[in-house]
Scaffold this motif. Structure first.
Motif, PDB file in Angstrom:
ATOM      1  N   SER A  97      -8.988   4.181  -3.736  1.00 56.69           N
ATOM      2  CA  SER A  97     -10.086   3.248  -3.509  1.00 56.69           C
ATOM      3  C   SER A  97     -11.117   3.326  -4.636  1.00 56.69           C
ATOM      4  O   SER A  97     -11.556   2.303  -5.158  1.00 56.69           O
ATOM      5  N   ASP A 102      -6.966  -1.005  -3.999  1.00 54.93           N
ATOM      6  CA  ASP A 102      -7.209  -1.203  -2.572  1.00 54.93           C
ATOM      7  C   ASP A 102      -5.937  -1.114  -1.733  1.00 54.93           C
ATOM      8  O   ASP A 102      -5.958  -0.571  -0.628  1.00 54.93           O
ATOM      9  N   ARG A 143     -11.316  -0.468   1.294  1.00 53.94           N
ATOM     10  CA  ARG A 143     -11.406  -1.918   1.480  1.00 53.94           C
ATOM     11  C   ARG A 143     -10.009  -2.478   1.687  1.00 53.94           C
ATOM     12  O   ARG A 143      -9.123  -2.233   0.857  1.00 53.94           O
TER      13      ARG A 143
END
Length: 148
Positions: A97, A102, A143
Motif C-alpha cells: 500500500s 493497491d 485502499r
C-alpha cells in the motif's frame, strides 16, 4: 558479506543475504547510500516480536515489521504458525500500500487476516493481540483498487 561471481551477496555460509542498505519500505538502495537500521535476523521472543514490530509500524517501516514477524514465524511452534505468518502478510500488504500497489496490498492484507481468523479459532495464545482490531486497522490502511 561477499559478492559472488553471480553478483549476489552471500554470508559466510553461502546463503543469499542482501548487503545493500534499504529504505523505510524495504527497497534496496545503492551500496554507498544511508538506509534504515536493519532489523535482527534472529527470532525474538513473542512479546518482544510484537513490541518491536509495533514500533516499526509506528515509524512507517511495515517492511521491517514484516521481517520481524517472519523471523518469529520461521522459529515458532507449528501451532502458532498461522498467527505469525498472518501478521507478516498484513505487514507486507501495508508495504504494498505504501508503495502504491493497491491490488497487492488488499490481497496480502486479506490473506493475513484469513490466517489470523483461522488462528483465533484455535486455543493458541494471542499474546495480548486482538485479531478483530488488527483486521479493522489493516483494512482501513489499504485502499481497494479503483474500479473494483
Amino acid at each position: 558479506m561477499e559478492d559472488t561471481p553471480e553478483g549476489r551477496d552471500r554470508d559466510a555460509q553461502g546463503r543469499a543475504r542482501q548487503a545493500r542498505p534499504r529504505d523505510a519500505l524495504g527497497r534496496p538502495l545503492p551500496y554507498d547510500a544511508a538506509g534504515v537500521e536493519p532489523v535482527p535476523e534472529a527470532a525474538l521472543p513473542p512479546q518482544e516480536t510484537i513490541d518491536t514490530a509495533r514500533e516499526l509500524l509506528e515509524a512507517g517501516r511495515p517492511f521491517s515489521a514484516h521481517e520481524v514477524f517472519e523471523a518469529r514465524w520461521k522459529a515458532c511452534p507449528l501451532a502458532e504458525r498461522e498467527l505469525w505468518q498472518g501478521l507478516a502478510q498484513i505487514c507486507v500488504g501495508l508495504t504494498h500500500s505504501a508503495r502504491g500497489n493497491d491490488v497487492g496490498a488488499v490481497r496480502l492484507v486479506d490473506r493475513g487476516i484469513a490466517r489470523l481468523d483461522e488462528y483465533a479459532r484455535s486455543d493458541g495464545p494471542l499474546y495480548g493481540l486482538d485479531p478483530v482490531a488488527i483486521a479493522t486497522c489493516a483494512r482501513a490502511r489499504v485502499r481497494p483498487p479503483s474500479g473494483g
